[in-house]
Write a protein that holds these residues in place. Structure first.
Motif, PDB file in Angstrom:
ATOM      1  N   GLU A 372      -0.263  -5.388   2.798  1.00  0.00           N
ATOM      2  CA  GLU A 372       0.789  -4.376   2.829  1.00  0.00           C
ATOM      3  C   GLU A 372       0.274  -2.934   2.735  1.00  0.00           C
ATOM      4  O   GLU A 372       0.689  -2.084   3.530  1.00  0.00           O
ATOM      5  N   PRO A 373      -0.636  -2.618   1.793  1.00  0.00           N
ATOM      6  CA  PRO A 373      -1.077  -1.214   1.688  1.00  0.00           C
ATOM      7  C   PRO A 373      -1.805  -0.695   2.921  1.00  0.00           C
ATOM      8  O   PRO A 373      -1.940   0.524   3.086  1.00  0.00           O
ATOM      9  N   HIS A 374      -2.267  -1.592   3.782  1.00  0.00           N
ATOM     10  CA  HIS A 374      -3.069  -1.186   4.945  1.00  0.00           C
ATOM     11  C   HIS A 374      -2.255  -1.129   6.234  1.00  0.00           C
ATOM     12  O   HIS A 374      -2.814  -0.814   7.298  1.00  0.00           O
ATOM     13  N   THR A 379       4.736  -1.210  11.946  1.00  0.00           N
ATOM     14  CA  THR A 379       4.450  -2.629  12.172  1.00  0.00           C
ATOM     15  C   THR A 379       5.588  -3.488  11.648  1.00  0.00           C
ATOM     16  O   THR A 379       6.016  -3.335  10.498  1.00  0.00           O
ATOM     17  N   PHE A 380       6.054  -4.403  12.485  1.00  0.00           N
ATOM     18  CA  PHE A 380       7.011  -5.410  12.047  1.00  0.00           C
ATOM     19  C   PHE A 380       6.244  -6.660  11.634  1.00  0.00           C
ATOM     20  O   PHE A 380       5.448  -7.200  12.413  1.00  0.00           O
ATOM     21  N   LEU A 407       9.726  -3.980   8.141  1.00  0.00           N
ATOM     22  CA  LEU A 407       9.055  -2.875   8.820  1.00  0.00           C
ATOM     23  C   LEU A 407       8.205  -2.108   7.820  1.00  0.00           C
ATOM     24  O   LEU A 407       8.692  -1.708   6.757  1.00  0.00           O
ATOM     25  N   PHE A 408       6.944  -1.895   8.170  1.00  0.00           N
ATOM     26  CA  PHE A 408       6.021  -1.132   7.343  1.00  0.00           C
ATOM     27  C   PHE A 408       5.533   0.090   8.107  1.00  0.00           C
ATOM     28  O   PHE A 408       5.182   0.012   9.287  1.00  0.00           O
ATOM     29  N   LEU A 414       9.816  -0.163   4.717  1.00  0.00           N
ATOM     30  CA  LEU A 414      10.959   0.723   4.907  1.00  0.00           C
ATOM     31  C   LEU A 414      12.229  -0.020   5.299  1.00  0.00           C
ATOM     32  O   LEU A 414      13.324   0.514   5.127  1.00  0.00           O
ATOM     33  N   ALA A 415      12.089  -1.227   5.843  1.00  0.00           N
ATOM     34  CA  ALA A 415      13.275  -1.951   6.304  1.00  0.00           C
ATOM     35  C   ALA A 415      13.028  -3.446   6.200  1.00  0.00           C
ATOM     36  O   ALA A 415      11.891  -3.920   6.269  1.00  0.00           O
TER      37      ALA A 415
END
Length: 499
Positions: A372-374, A379-380, A407-408, A414-415
């Protein structure tokens, strides 16, 4: 301590002036109405020369807070600030009269005044009001920060947001941008036939997300209630009722920790569309972010914390398993399907998990810690395990995963959206599984919502739904590193007795 004593002395002096005002007149009049704003005047007259401004004979009435003063003999200057910005005043003794001019010289920074006069431009080209009348409307009893152009103590900015807004233009910019973003999202959905609705914030059964709720008590009904953690189950009840496209810009509450990304009270946009799939909403989400960037910045790019994100390109899409494998090439991704093997992999990666956690839960823990942090570029992530998605529809080809995406952007979610589970029997079984987890000590697990299952038994059409974190979107579009920067009044620990 000397600084505090000096402030106390200033407050005492301002109170003395207020007492004098109370003795001589109404200290807080409410009969002055401005007819212009500073920014509007600058926009209209800013590119015109002195002669053109004077010949136009523009008389204006302005109200604002005194932010600076230059006191001189027969003429003085001041800048006042209204909601749109600042403008300069020129005050002349011969024009105002001796008494008013002397009164003005006693006023303080932060006082709110009403002024009327004619526009002109100074020798340096600054648009200015030559004041003919001026009145003190509100006496400020506390001084502005010594350097009025910047309140720099971060905690003070959060605790005294009113002061932060007064003296920091960037703070005002952030919250104007927040309003613009919300207005855009509302207009975007309205234009596509969505109906804005409101659902309960106090609920008898907390649901719609996996999170620990806040608990309260209703005295008249003598019953326990929960602040909502999401409006999802109520919004889907509305889709059952025939409102096939609905949305809510909602305040939700989750009894979790505080961080730069989390506040216990936050704002989400949730929307639901009948006869749509999660892939339809991924396409719609790309359209939302692309259009929002165009609306705010004039192109489809956003810069956040030094990184540039281009929303004009298709967003990357990959499954949870693919993302884990890409970030951890040395592990056997297929082993994540087995509970014991998945826990072993987590241990190798120093990721704590519980013995009762199933393989899907462990896989998501590994994803959150190592992937996740990367995920910087948009990106979905799709194909989430069913055990961490109690409200999402199972995938037709692989029932161990659901038709869901997150969504990242910039390393944070974010979503979150998915094709909705509309099989009432499957939903009831998922609720039972969540209830078993709750009884085993999982405080974030969902409760069994019998009325929601009953609603599904009347028939929820094939539907897709999504939640977008408004606060995080505002962080992205205002280049703000902390969620507290985009909340007017973020939750803070007690100040320890400090004012």
């Amino acid at each position: 301590m000397p600084e505090r004593q000096d402030e106390n002395q200033q407050i005492a002096e301002r109170r003395r002036k207020l007492a004098e005002l109370r003795h001589n007149a109404n200290a807080y009049p409410n009969d002055f109405a401005p007819d212009a704003l500073a920014a509007e005047l600058r926009g209209h007259w800013g590119d015109k020369d002195h002669d053109a401004v004077v010949q136009a004979g523009a008389r204006v009435r302005l109200a604002g807070r005194i932010m600076s003063r230059r006191i001189m003999g027969k003429a003085s200057f001041a800048h006042i600030q209204d909601r749109s910005g600042q403008i300069q005043l020129r005050l002349e003794r011969d024009r105002l009269g001796e008494q008013v001019y002397q009164d003005f010289k006693k006023w303080d920074l932060g006082d709110i005044v009403g002024a009327e006069g004619m526009l002109f431009k100074t020798n340096t080209g600054e648009l200015t009001v030559r004041v003919e009348t001026i009145r003190l409307l509100t006496k400020a009893l506390r001084p502005l920060p010594e350097k009025y152009h910047g309140l720099v103590d971060q905690e003070a900015r959060y605790r005294q947001r009113y002061l932060d807004l007064l003296v920091n233009e960037d703070t005002r910019r952030i919250f104007r941008m927040r309003a613009r973003i919300i207005n855009y999202l509302r207009a975007f959905l309205d234009a596509r036939g969505y109906l804005e609705v409101e659902t309960p914030m106090m609920q008898a059964i907390p649901g719609g997300a996996v999170a620990r709720p806040f608990v309260t008590h209703h005295n008249a009904l003598d019953m326990k209630l929960y602040l909502r953690i999401a409006p999802e189950l109520y919004l889907k009840r509305l889709v059952v009722g025939g409102l096939e496209r609905v949305y809510e810009i909602n305040r939700s509450f989750r009894n979790e920790g505080l961080s730069t990304e989390h506040n216990p009270e936050f704002t989400m946009l949730e929307f639901y569309q009948a006869f749509a799939t999660y892939t339809d909403l991924m396409d719609l989400t790309e359209e939302i972010f692309r259009g929002l960037a165009q609306d705010v910045f004039g192109d489809a790019t956003v810069t956040y914390q030094g990184e540039r994100y281009d929303f004009s390109k298709p967003f990357q899409r990959m499954t949870v398993r693919e993302a884990v494998q890409r970030s951890n090439p040395d592990i056997d991704a297929d082993a994540l399907s087995d509970s014991a093997s998945a826990r072993k992999i987590a241990a190798q990666l120093d990721i704590p998990v519980k013995d009762k956690d199933g393989p899907g839960k462990v896989e998501v823990e590994i994803f959150e810690k190592t992937v996740e942090p990367h995920l910087k570029d948009p990106t979905f992530i799709t194909a989430f395990p069913v055990e961490v998605s109690p409200l999402a529809r199972r995938n037709d080809l692989d029932p161990s995963i659901v038709d869901r995406f997150e969504l990242f952007i910039g390393g944070r979610e974010l979503a979150n959206g998915f094709s909705e589970l509309n099989d009432p029997d499957d939903q009831a079984e998922r609720f039972r599984q969540q209830l078993a987890q709750k009884q085993a000590g999982d405080e974030e697990a969902m409760s069994f919502d019998a009325d929601y299952v009953r609603a599904l038994e009347y028939g929820l059409p094939p539907t897709a739904g999504e939640g977008i974190g408004i606060d995080r979107v505002v962080m992205l579009f205002t280049d703000s590193p902390s969620i507290r920067d985009v909340l007017l009044f973020p939750q803070l620990r007690p100040a320890g007795g400090r004012e």
